[in-house]
Design an enzyme around this catalytic site. Sequence first.
Site, mmCIF file in Angstrom:
data_model
loop_
_atom_site.group_PDB
_atom_site.id
_atom_site.type_symbol
_atom_site.label_atom_id
_atom_site.label_comp_id
_atom_site.label_asym_id
_atom_site.label_seq_id
_atom_site.Cartn_x
_atom_site.Cartn_y
_atom_site.Cartn_z
ATOM 1 N N CYS A 187 0.813 -1.219 0.000
ATOM 2 C CA CYS A 187 0.000 0.000 0.000
ATOM 3 C C CYS A 187 0.846 1.269 0.000
ATOM 4 C CB CYS A 187 -0.939 0.011 1.199
ATOM 5 S SG CYS A 187 -2.098 -1.352 1.140
ATOM 6 N N HIS A 244 -3.070 7.380 2.874
ATOM 7 C CA HIS A 244 -3.499 6.076 2.349
ATOM 8 C C HIS A 244 -4.911 5.798 2.871
ATOM 9 C CE1 HIS A 244 -3.782 2.003 1.246
ATOM 10 N NE2 HIS A 244 -3.563 1.512 2.441
ATOM 11 N N ASN A 262 -10.024 0.324 0.134
ATOM 12 C CA ASN A 262 -8.562 0.379 0.110
ATOM 13 C C ASN A 262 -8.070 -0.152 -1.239
ATOM 14 O OD1 ASN A 262 -5.823 -0.008 0.445
ATOM 15 N ND2 ASN A 262 -5.988 -1.012 2.447
HETATM 16 N N1 ACO Z 1 -18.634 -8.246 9.246
HETATM 17 C C1 ACO Z 1 -19.093 -8.555 10.454
HETATM 18 N N2 ACO Z 1 -18.289 -8.928 11.459
HETATM 19 C C2 ACO Z 1 -16.986 -8.988 11.223
HETATM 20 C C3 ACO Z 1 -16.436 -8.692 9.957
HETATM 21 C C4 ACO Z 1 -17.320 -8.297 8.948
HETATM 22 N N3 ACO Z 1 -16.914 -7.975 7.720
HETATM 23 N N4 ACO Z 1 -15.093 -8.838 10.029
HETATM 24 C C5 ACO Z 1 -14.804 -9.208 11.274
HETATM 25 N N5 ACO Z 1 -15.937 -9.320 12.002
HETATM 26 C C6 ACO Z 1 -16.103 -9.696 13.395
HETATM 27 C C7 ACO Z 1 -14.926 -10.486 13.932
HETATM 28 O O1 ACO Z 1 -15.077 -11.840 13.609
HETATM 29 C C8 ACO Z 1 -15.028 -10.231 15.399
HETATM 30 O O2 ACO Z 1 -16.034 -11.052 15.925
HETATM 31 P P1 ACO Z 1 -15.867 -11.719 17.397
HETATM 32 O O3 ACO Z 1 -15.774 -10.549 18.325
HETATM 33 O O4 ACO Z 1 -17.106 -12.518 17.523
HETATM 34 O O5 ACO Z 1 -14.603 -12.510 17.308
HETATM 35 C C9 ACO Z 1 -15.553 -8.793 15.483
HETATM 36 O O6 ACO Z 1 -16.109 -8.515 14.194
HETATM 37 C C10 ACO Z 1 -14.480 -7.780 15.799
HETATM 38 O O7 ACO Z 1 -13.364 -8.024 14.974
HETATM 39 P P2 ACO Z 1 -12.083 -7.125 15.034
HETATM 40 O O8 ACO Z 1 -11.097 -7.619 14.032
HETATM 41 O O9 ACO Z 1 -11.621 -6.955 16.440
HETATM 42 O O10 ACO Z 1 -12.708 -5.747 14.547
HETATM 43 P P3 ACO Z 1 -12.016 -4.349 14.455
HETATM 44 O O11 ACO Z 1 -12.808 -3.347 15.188
HETATM 45 O O12 ACO Z 1 -10.539 -4.409 14.697
HETATM 46 O O13 ACO Z 1 -12.216 -4.013 12.909
HETATM 47 C C11 ACO Z 1 -10.923 -4.039 10.884
HETATM 48 C C12 ACO Z 1 -11.653 -4.856 11.927
HETATM 49 C C13 ACO Z 1 -11.929 -3.157 10.174
HETATM 50 C C14 ACO Z 1 -10.273 -4.980 9.893
HETATM 51 C C15 ACO Z 1 -9.849 -3.162 11.561
HETATM 52 O O14 ACO Z 1 -9.086 -3.932 12.445
HETATM 53 C C16 ACO Z 1 -8.956 -2.503 10.584
HETATM 54 O O15 ACO Z 1 -9.361 -1.648 9.833
HETATM 55 N N6 ACO Z 1 -7.655 -2.865 10.617
HETATM 56 C C17 ACO Z 1 -6.701 -2.314 9.706
HETATM 57 C C18 ACO Z 1 -6.848 -3.066 8.461
HETATM 58 C C19 ACO Z 1 -6.252 -2.348 7.339
HETATM 59 O O16 ACO Z 1 -6.641 -1.272 7.020
HETATM 60 N N7 ACO Z 1 -5.312 -3.009 6.698
HETATM 61 C C20 ACO Z 1 -4.700 -2.529 5.594
HETATM 62 C C21 ACO Z 1 -3.746 -1.430 5.992
HETATM 63 S S1 ACO Z 1 -2.235 -1.674 5.381
HETATM 64 C C22 ACO Z 1 -2.596 -1.871 3.790
HETATM 65 O O17 ACO Z 1 -3.388 -1.133 3.281
HETATM 66 C C23 ACO Z 1 -1.895 -2.927 3.064
#
Ligand code: ACO
Length: 323
Positions: free
Chosen positions: A114, A250, A280
């Site tokens: 990214c 980003h 993204n």
């Molecule tokens: N829909 C519904 N529920 C979901 C989904 C979804 N799409 N995805 C995950 N969940 C659930 C999980 O299973 C979890 O359930 P549980 O509590 O029963 O185990 C719950 O939601 C919470 O999951 P978390 O991963 O803790 O959720 P979080 O608030 O951290 O959000 C997210 C997840 C959006 C992925 C966040 O962590 C994030 O944005 N991280 C950065 C990711 C990113 O941007 N990466 C790329 C950056 S670097 C690059 O661009 C290469």
Amino acid sequence: MSFSRIRGTGGYLPERIITNHDLERMVDTSDQWIRERTGISERHIAAEGELCSDLAAAAARRALTAAAFTGRDIDLVVLATSTPDQIFPSTACLLQERLDIPRNVIAFDIAAACCGFIYALDVADRFIRTGGARRALVIGAETFSRILNWQDRATCVLFGDGAGAVVLEAAEEPGVLATRLHADGRQAALLNVPWGVSQGYDRLTDNSGKITMRGNEVFKVAVRTMGRLVNETLQANNLSREEVDWLVPHQANIRIMTALARKIGFPMERVIVTADRHANTSAASVPLALDVAVRDGRIQRGQLLLLEAFGAGFTWGSALVRY
Ligand code: ACO
């Protein structure tokens, strides 16, 4: 020594849009969850047979038109992607004939996930400043839909396809004022595609060529690292936050951008956000956001921009640009 200036920007998004409601029918998710956790409402997805070079060529054509150049004016092509058309030739080379770029230029791809566009911009700027090139096409182009596991709700809702491009030209005044690049491969396991050609095609299983991510941990590292990066960039250039007209980050997740803005004390009104409609798009996200804000008139000539990105590797980097 001269400097490089952005002469024109361009962007391209595939026609097909997948909304959060469409995703509700594919995996166990909801529009509400996706919008609350990421700020994303929809993403563009490349059509069957539409490849990275198709997206890149369309964005590059728009950037060339905006600069009032043609491909014949270009002597350097640097293209950032993690999803090239082929192992080789590079996607940059595949663009040459299509864009009528002369035979004897320099053209190559860069892989920094990214953060790829910031790496590409830094490299092209160095070529121009040291006289190795005069007019460069710098492109970020991705077809991440092809490396998504469409059964994994934790990742498939986050990404989209697209391409963004800028034309850089040698100039007496900057332009690109400063760039900073960093990498640390120690946490590669937090975000990766675990298969690559060197492992052999016999080891390629259904999902081994797809993105895996420990999103929660990536989120924390991203906010912490980008906060430090913005402060370090401003300090190194004796600038205050108030002097920056626009932050062009980003576009991974609107929550990451909001947390970053809060951490560095930067108002969200001066942060360019496109993740809601693009999701993204990895290496394409920064040049696409830049192009959107140039075309809608928010970014004006003479303004100071801070571009920054964070990606798998981890890689991270920034560019201070007088537009
Ligand atoms: N829909 C519904 N529920 C979901 C989904 C979804 N799409 N995805 C995950 N969940 C659930 C999980 O299973 C979890 O359930 P549980 O509590 O029963 O185990 C719950 O939601 C919470 O999951 P978390 O991963 O803790 O959720 P979080 O608030 O951290 O959000 C997210 C997840 C959006 C992925 C966040 O962590 C994030 O944005 N991280 C950065 C990711 C990113 O941007 N990466 C790329 C950056 S670097 C690059 O661009 C290469």
